[in-house]
Scaffold this active site. Sequence first.
Site, short mmCIF file in Angstrom:
data_model
loop_
_atom_site.label_atom_id
_atom_site.label_comp_id
_atom_site.label_asym_id
_atom_site.label_seq_id
_atom_site.Cartn_x
_atom_site.Cartn_y
_atom_site.Cartn_z
N HIS A 19 0.85 -1.21 0.00
CA HIS A 19 0.00 0.00 0.00
C HIS A 19 0.88 1.26 0.00
CE1 HIS A 19 -3.06 -2.62 2.36
NE2 HIS A 19 -3.59 -2.42 1.16
N LYS A 43 -17.14 -7.08 5.43
CA LYS A 43 -15.91 -7.83 5.69
C LYS A 43 -15.86 -8.48 7.07
CE LYS A 43 -12.69 -6.96 2.29
NZ LYS A 43 -11.28 -7.12 1.97
N ARG A 93 -2.19 -6.04 -8.28
CA ARG A 93 -0.94 -6.76 -8.06
C ARG A 93 -0.70 -7.81 -9.12
NH1 ARG A 93 -3.05 -8.09 -2.19
NH2 ARG A 93 -4.82 -8.33 -3.58
N SER A 131 -2.97 -7.67 3.03
CA SER A 131 -3.22 -7.50 4.47
C SER A 131 -3.69 -8.83 5.08
CB SER A 131 -4.30 -6.44 4.70
OG SER A 131 -3.87 -5.20 4.24
O1 PNS Z 1 -8.99 -3.07 0.50
P1 PNS Z 1 -10.28 -3.65 -0.02
O2 PNS Z 1 -10.97 -4.42 1.06
O3 PNS Z 1 -10.10 -4.43 -1.29
O4 PNS Z 1 -11.23 -2.37 -0.39
C1 PNS Z 1 -12.53 -2.57 -0.89
C2 PNS Z 1 -13.31 -1.24 -0.86
C3 PNS Z 1 -13.33 -0.69 0.53
C4 PNS Z 1 -12.63 -0.24 -1.78
C5 PNS Z 1 -14.75 -1.52 -1.38
O5 PNS Z 1 -15.32 -2.53 -0.61
C6 PNS Z 1 -15.65 -0.28 -1.31
O6 PNS Z 1 -15.54 0.59 -2.13
N1 PNS Z 1 -16.53 -0.23 -0.29
C7 PNS Z 1 -17.44 0.89 -0.10
C8 PNS Z 1 -18.89 0.48 -0.41
C9 PNS Z 1 -19.18 0.60 -1.90
O7 PNS Z 1 -19.15 1.67 -2.47
N2 PNS Z 1 -19.47 -0.55 -2.51
C10 PNS Z 1 -19.76 -0.64 -3.92
C11 PNS Z 1 -18.45 -0.74 -4.72
S1 PNS Z 1 -18.78 -1.30 -6.33
#
Ligand code: PNS
Length: 168
Positions: A19, A43, A93, A131
């Site tokens: 990150h 999550k 990645r 992570s």
């Molecule tokens: O680090 P991660 O867990 O891959 O991040 C995922 C994240 C937080 C970017 C994604 O879950 C997100 O955008 N969550 C916010 C809710 C949202 O907008 N969901 C619709 C996305 S299509």
Amino acid sequence: MKQIVAIYPGSFDPVTNGHLDLIQRASKLFDELIVAIARNPEKGSALFDLDERKDMLRAMTADLTNVSVDTFEGLLVNYVVSKNANVVLRGIRAVSDYEFELQMALMNRKLDQRVETIFMLPAEKYSYLSSRIVREIAHLGGPLTGFVPELVEQRLRQKVKSNGEKKQ
Ligand code: PNS
């Protein structure tokens, strides 16, 4: 001239060297970069709470003057618009990341046409790092050097220890 404000969203549970590599690269490209930690109920329970994650990210990005750290709840696109940002930044990645990232980027565009997603690659030495794997290694007492900064390693060790004590 138009300022490009990018939002780098994620769980950051915890922040890894992958990150941080991406944040450093992006800070050179965008006028402003907001690292946005999601309160993500999907999550399940996170290892670190939002404040702990924010604290680690702030400490590790303190020297980058155009980078700030924030948290958000709800739809990412709403948060992006509320910050007057133009770009969502995500790291890819490996090919395995692509499918999910494509789905998310296209859905975010569907939800709000103004939001563009930009993908960047972290250094290849971090291409296997996540992570989730870092948390697993920490739980099992394995080495973390090179995967996370020293501060994050210390916090991980403390967290695993205190979680272990709570279970006894
Ligand atoms: O680090 P991660 O867990 O891959 O991040 C995922 C994240 C937080 C970017 C994604 O879950 C997100 O955008 N969550 C916010 C809710 C949202 O907008 N969901 C619709 C996305 S299509």
